[in-house]
Design a protein around this motif. Structure first.
Motif, short mmCIF file in Angstrom:
data_model
loop_
_atom_site.label_atom_id
_atom_site.label_comp_id
_atom_site.label_asym_id
_atom_site.label_seq_id
_atom_site.Cartn_x
_atom_site.Cartn_y
_atom_site.Cartn_z
N ARG A 262 0.76 -1.30 0.24
CA ARG A 262 0.12 0.22 -0.17
C ARG A 262 1.00 1.67 -0.20
O ARG A 262 1.60 0.89 1.29
CB ARG A 262 -0.73 -0.29 1.29
CG ARG A 262 -1.95 1.01 1.21
CD ARG A 262 -2.55 1.27 2.94
NE ARG A 262 -4.04 0.10 2.63
CZ ARG A 262 -5.05 0.44 3.33
NH1 ARG A 262 -4.98 1.65 4.46
NH2 ARG A 262 -6.01 0.25 3.45
N ARG A 263 0.03 2.54 -1.06
CA ARG A 263 0.86 3.54 -0.59
C ARG A 263 1.55 3.99 0.91
O ARG A 263 0.40 3.66 1.81
CB ARG A 263 0.26 4.55 -1.29
CG ARG A 263 -0.09 4.40 -2.46
CD ARG A 263 -1.41 5.06 -3.01
NE ARG A 263 -2.19 4.91 -2.17
CZ ARG A 263 -3.04 5.94 -2.44
NH1 ARG A 263 -3.58 6.64 -3.04
NH2 ARG A 263 -4.58 5.17 -1.66
N TRP B 289 -5.42 4.68 7.03
CA TRP B 289 -6.24 4.95 6.85
C TRP B 289 -6.80 3.08 6.09
O TRP B 289 -6.58 2.68 6.27
CB TRP B 289 -6.47 5.78 5.49
CG TRP B 289 -5.80 5.70 4.42
CD1 TRP B 289 -6.78 3.98 3.10
CD2 TRP B 289 -4.93 5.22 3.53
NE1 TRP B 289 -5.95 3.76 1.99
CE2 TRP B 289 -4.43 4.54 2.22
CE3 TRP B 289 -3.66 5.90 3.92
CZ2 TRP B 289 -3.85 4.68 1.90
CZ3 TRP B 289 -2.72 5.39 3.31
CH2 TRP B 289 -2.73 5.27 2.39
N LEU B 290 -8.49 3.76 6.37
CA LEU B 290 -9.60 2.16 6.31
C LEU B 290 -9.49 2.36 4.84
O LEU B 290 -10.28 3.11 4.56
CB LEU B 290 -10.43 1.78 7.32
CG LEU B 290 -10.90 0.13 6.77
CD1 LEU B 290 -10.93 0.24 8.13
CD2 LEU B 290 -12.15 0.37 6.54
N SER C 249 -1.22 -7.21 5.28
CA SER C 249 -0.40 -6.09 5.43
C SER C 249 -0.41 -5.60 6.93
O SER C 249 0.30 -4.45 7.58
CB SER C 249 0.48 -5.37 4.26
OG SER C 249 -0.58 -4.74 4.23
N GLY C 250 -1.47 -5.23 7.49
CA GLY C 250 -2.14 -4.81 8.72
C GLY C 250 -2.19 -3.66 8.76
O GLY C 250 -2.67 -2.52 9.67
N SER C 251 -2.75 -2.56 6.87
CA SER C 251 -2.61 -1.75 7.24
C SER C 251 -4.03 -0.48 7.67
O SER C 251 -4.30 0.02 8.36
CB SER C 251 -2.96 -0.88 5.78
OG SER C 251 -1.06 -1.00 5.36
N ASN C 252 -5.15 -1.80 7.27
CA ASN C 252 -6.83 -1.09 7.62
C ASN C 252 -6.31 -1.76 8.78
O ASN C 252 -7.23 0.15 10.11
CB ASN C 252 -7.75 -2.05 7.30
CG ASN C 252 -7.56 -1.33 5.58
OD1 ASN C 252 -7.80 -0.35 4.97
ND2 ASN C 252 -7.61 -3.01 5.09
N LEU C 253 -6.01 -2.31 9.71
CA LEU C 253 -5.75 -2.20 11.35
C LEU C 253 -5.44 -1.68 11.86
O LEU C 253 -5.22 -1.13 12.90
CB LEU C 253 -5.77 -4.15 11.48
CG LEU C 253 -6.31 -4.55 13.59
CD1 LEU C 253 -6.90 -4.26 13.64
CD2 LEU C 253 -5.14 -5.48 13.20
N ALA C 254 -4.33 -0.86 11.18
CA ALA C 254 -2.82 -0.20 12.02
C ALA C 254 -4.36 0.72 12.09
O ALA C 254 -3.56 2.19 13.13
CB ALA C 254 -1.70 0.25 11.06
N HIS C 255 -4.72 1.81 11.22
CA HIS C 255 -5.37 2.50 10.93
C HIS C 255 -6.69 2.79 12.63
O HIS C 255 -7.05 3.58 12.93
CB HIS C 255 -6.82 3.03 10.03
CG HIS C 255 -7.37 4.27 9.63
ND1 HIS C 255 -6.27 5.11 9.76
CD2 HIS C 255 -8.49 4.55 10.06
CE1 HIS C 255 -7.70 6.07 10.03
NE2 HIS C 255 -8.77 5.31 9.82
N LEU C 256 -7.00 2.05 12.42
CA LEU C 256 -8.43 1.62 13.50
C LEU C 256 -7.06 2.06 15.23
O LEU C 256 -8.24 2.19 16.28
CB LEU C 256 -8.38 0.18 13.37
CG LEU C 256 -10.12 -0.53 12.80
CD1 LEU C 256 -10.61 -1.59 12.52
CD2 LEU C 256 -10.70 0.97 11.66
N VAL C 257 -5.95 1.71 15.42
CA VAL C 257 -5.58 0.84 16.33
C VAL C 257 -4.93 2.56 16.95
O VAL C 257 -5.26 3.34 17.96
CB VAL C 257 -4.39 0.46 16.33
CG1 VAL C 257 -2.90 0.50 17.61
CG2 VAL C 257 -4.33 -1.03 16.36
N THR C 258 -5.02 3.68 15.49
CA THR C 258 -4.87 5.42 15.72
C THR C 258 -5.82 5.36 16.56
O THR C 258 -5.73 6.63 16.86
CB THR C 258 -3.58 5.69 14.56
OG1 THR C 258 -5.01 5.72 13.57
CG2 THR C 258 -2.76 4.67 13.98
N LEU C 259 -7.34 5.07 16.14
CA LEU C 259 -8.21 5.80 16.32
C LEU C 259 -7.93 5.32 18.29
O LEU C 259 -9.31 5.87 18.65
CB LEU C 259 -9.69 5.58 15.75
CG LEU C 259 -8.76 5.68 13.86
CD1 LEU C 259 -10.50 5.75 13.42
CD2 LEU C 259 -8.81 7.36 14.05
#
Length: 209
Positions: A17-18, A28-29, A59-69
């Protein structure tokens, strides 16, 4: 070739992902197969303070975004390469962990409960729902949210192997299947594609009673 080996081969060849999206955000999700398109995490409701499980976390990008929230997140993926990449990319983010496991085995063995379960072009598309959904339901807290997305029936498949691996259902069929397995407020719809593209995205949401 085993399921894990097939997905690992696919994972190694996938494009990362970018680092930044069109609005300059670093996390971002994205529910759809198109960049900067479709709904965001509001589909899940508030996530701060909630325990989130992603099935097929990549790669965990969607889940990482939720954790930042403010959520805490656990991502499960059958491909070992996915866990390696996800841990490297998100090593500095607290409250986030990844495991390599086949999802039905994980859900059968874990004693954890989750407030939110999501699957974006992930396990819900590839595992028999009559096997998977009862397992998901057994690990969800009352009022918890299950949401998932995948291509609509007839859409091009992004997974290795034959299209027979997918479990394609119409919106009405998904609503009926979810209700039949004890979920409530089941809703399924197609997100229209961006201009110039032909294939939309199936987006499904329900809650645990």
């Amino acid at each position: 070739m085993s399921l894990a080996e097939s997905w690992d081969k696919y994972a190694v060849g996938s494009k990362p992902r970018r680092a930044v999206n069109a609005t300059g955000e670093t996390t971002w999700l994205n529910w759809t197969q198109y960049a900067d398109h479709g709904p965001n995490e509001s589909v899940l409701g508030p996530v701060a303070g909630r325990r989130v499980l992603e099935l097929g976390s990549g790669s965990g990008s969607n889940l990482a975004h939720l954790v930042t929230l403010g959520a805490t997140g656990l991502g499960v993926d059958v491909a070992p390469a996915r866990e390696t990449v996800a841990k490297e990319r998100w090593a500095g983010l607290a409250g986030l962990e990844f495991r390599t496991a086949e999802v039905t085995a994980f859900l059968t063995e874990t004693d954890e409960m989750f407030d939110v379960v999501l699957s974006i072009f992930g396990a819900v598309w590839f595992v028999d729902p009559h096997t998977l959904l009862p397992l998901i339901r057994s690990r969800m807290t009352s009022g918890g949210v299950l949401a998932f997305s995948h291509l609509p029936p007839g859409g091009q498949s992004p997974q290795p192997g034959s299209s027979g691996m997918r479990h394609d259902h119409s919106p009405g069929e998904w609503e009926q299947i979810l209700t039949g397995h004890g979920f409530t407020a089941a809703s399924a719809s197609l997100v229209d594609p961006p201009e110039g593209r032909a294939v939309g995205t199936m987006l499904v949401r329900s809650t645990a009673p």
